[in-house]
Design an enzyme around this catalytic site. Structure first.
Site, PDB file in Angstrom:
ATOM      1  CB  THR A  14     -14.761   2.820  22.740  1.00  0.00           C
ATOM      2  OG1 THR A  14     -15.185   1.549  22.252  1.00  0.00           O
ATOM      3  CG2 THR A  14     -15.563   3.901  22.041  1.00  0.00           C
ATOM      4  CB  SER A  63     -11.288  -4.003  26.916  1.00  0.00           C
ATOM      5  OG  SER A  63     -12.682  -3.957  27.029  1.00  0.00           O
ATOM      6  CG  ASP A  97     -17.024  -4.303  25.396  1.00  0.00           C
ATOM      7  OD1 ASP A  97     -18.039  -3.688  25.770  1.00  0.00           O
ATOM      8  OD2 ASP A  97     -16.749  -4.473  24.201  1.00  0.00           O
TER       9      ASP A  97
HETATM   10  C1  SIN Z   1     -15.651   0.078  24.486  1.00  0.00           C
HETATM   11  O1  SIN Z   1     -14.614   0.525  24.939  1.00  0.00           O
HETATM   12  O2  SIN Z   1     -16.756   0.646  24.723  1.00  0.00           O
HETATM   13  C2  SIN Z   1     -15.734  -1.145  23.633  1.00  0.00           C
HETATM   14  C3  SIN Z   1     -14.428  -1.653  23.174  1.00  0.00           C
HETATM   15  C4  SIN Z   1     -13.551  -2.104  24.287  1.00  0.00           C
HETATM   16  O3  SIN Z   1     -14.045  -2.553  25.322  1.00  0.00           O
HETATM   17  O4  SIN Z   1     -12.325  -2.027  24.100  1.00  0.00           O
END
Ligand code: SIN
Length: 319
Positions: A14, A63, A97
């Site tokens: 994110t 992730s 994640d």
């Molecule tokens: C995030 O980063 O908060 C969710 C998406 C990910 O883990 O890549």
């Protein structure tokens, strides 16, 4: 000696996410912005590094899709950079994640963890009204440049966590990480590190790195996680054994207890050579082993981290 540098490895998440509509905090796509662009958007990053910054894109993924191949590529790049005398530390931009899993994998396999490897992330995409990524990146670089910093660490929302205890505990809140009973190692305040505990002790760092000798991802043993719950049965375990699973981690109730039907299937799996490890599905604490336990416990690791250690253990066993 030449100027010391901090290497920033991008993997997506994110922190590199964008949404079509500015300010959309949940309807965005992770892993869109390159790591070089992320660095360029943060004023003061160079000063926080107290030297040069070097960016490299290792992956560009959400992730949730993390896998062994990306872990190996990331660990190899970390090891290669850390081995350079002019590299002071590595920062990894990552999705929230599975950040705790990558942190534990790197902790387990990196040879030069006497230098810091700092994972950071964001809960809001780069296009949010108030993205948290830039501050987290600035803080992570400050930690990587801090005197004495070592081991695999995570930095988010101004807090520094150790790889063993860091855990994502909230799906939306910006302050989404926790280290349970261990608490954070410290905080980053206006670019300064204030420690509550020492950096991870030397004894906790792997005595020697394993990354060079780890088999390609396609050869990794298959280890799955099963959960003990009300009404659990042995059906899933039996199916996994038939399918050739190599190891099972059980997210147990309470102090490592397992529904009797699931337990019977696990004991049978173990007798057939499948490695079984008990962790707890409780958010805090660890399984306290008792004499005569038929199934070994995870030594305090959460189910997802116990899975990584079991994979690596099985790889070592295979030689
Ligand atoms: C995030 O980063 O908060 C969710 C998406 C990910 O883990 O890549």
């Amino acid at each position: 000696m030449s100027e010391q540098k901090i290497v920033v490895l991008g993997t997506g998440g994110t922190i590199a996410g964008t949404s079509a509509q500015a300010g959309d905090n949940i309807g965005y796509t992770a892993a869109q912005v390159g790591v070089g662009q992320l660095l360029a958007a943060v004023p003061g990053l160079q000063a926080a590094a107290r030297g040069a910054l070097w960016a490299e894109q290792v992956a560009q993924i959400d992730s949730k899709d993390m896998d062994a191949a990306v872990w190996l590529a990331l660990a190899q790049r970390c090891a290669q950079h850390l081995a350079q005398p002019d590299v002071r530390g590595v920062v990894v931009t990552h999705g929230t994640d599975t950040l705790e899993e990558t942190a534990w994998f790197l902790h387990e396999v990196l040879p030069s963890a006497a230098k810091p490897v700092v994972l950071t992330c964001a809960m809001r995409p780069a296009t949010a009204l108030a993205p948290d990524g830039p501050q987290n990146l600035l803080d992570a670089v400050a930690v990587a440049a801090a005197e004495g910093a070592r081991g695999v660490l995570a930095v988010a929302s101004g807090k520094i966590y150790g790889a063993r205890d860091v855990q994502k505990v909230h799906p939306y809140r910006v302050d989404a990480f926790h280290a349970g009973e261990a608490g954070p190692l410290g905080w980053v305040e206006e670019g300064r590190v204030r420690l509550a505990q020492d950096w991870p002790p030397a004894a906790d760092l792997p005595a020697q790195g394993a990354i060079e000798s780890i088999a390609p991802a396609a050869l990794w043993p298959r280890v799955e996680i099963v959960v003990s719950h009300a009404g659990a049965s042995g059906a899933l375990v039996n199916a996994l054994v038939r399918d050739g699973v190599d190891g099972l981690v059980v997210a147990c109730t309470g102090n490592g207890t397992v529904h009797r039907d699931l337990e019977a299937a696990l004991l049978q799996a173990q007798s057939r050579g499948v490695r079984v490890v008990r962790s707890t599905r409780c958010a805090e604490g660890r399984v306290l082993p008792k004499p005569g336990d038929a199934l070994p416990d995870s030594q305090g690791l959460s189910p997802v981290k116990a899975r990584i250690s079991l994979v690596l253990d099985l790889l070592r066993q295979r030689g």
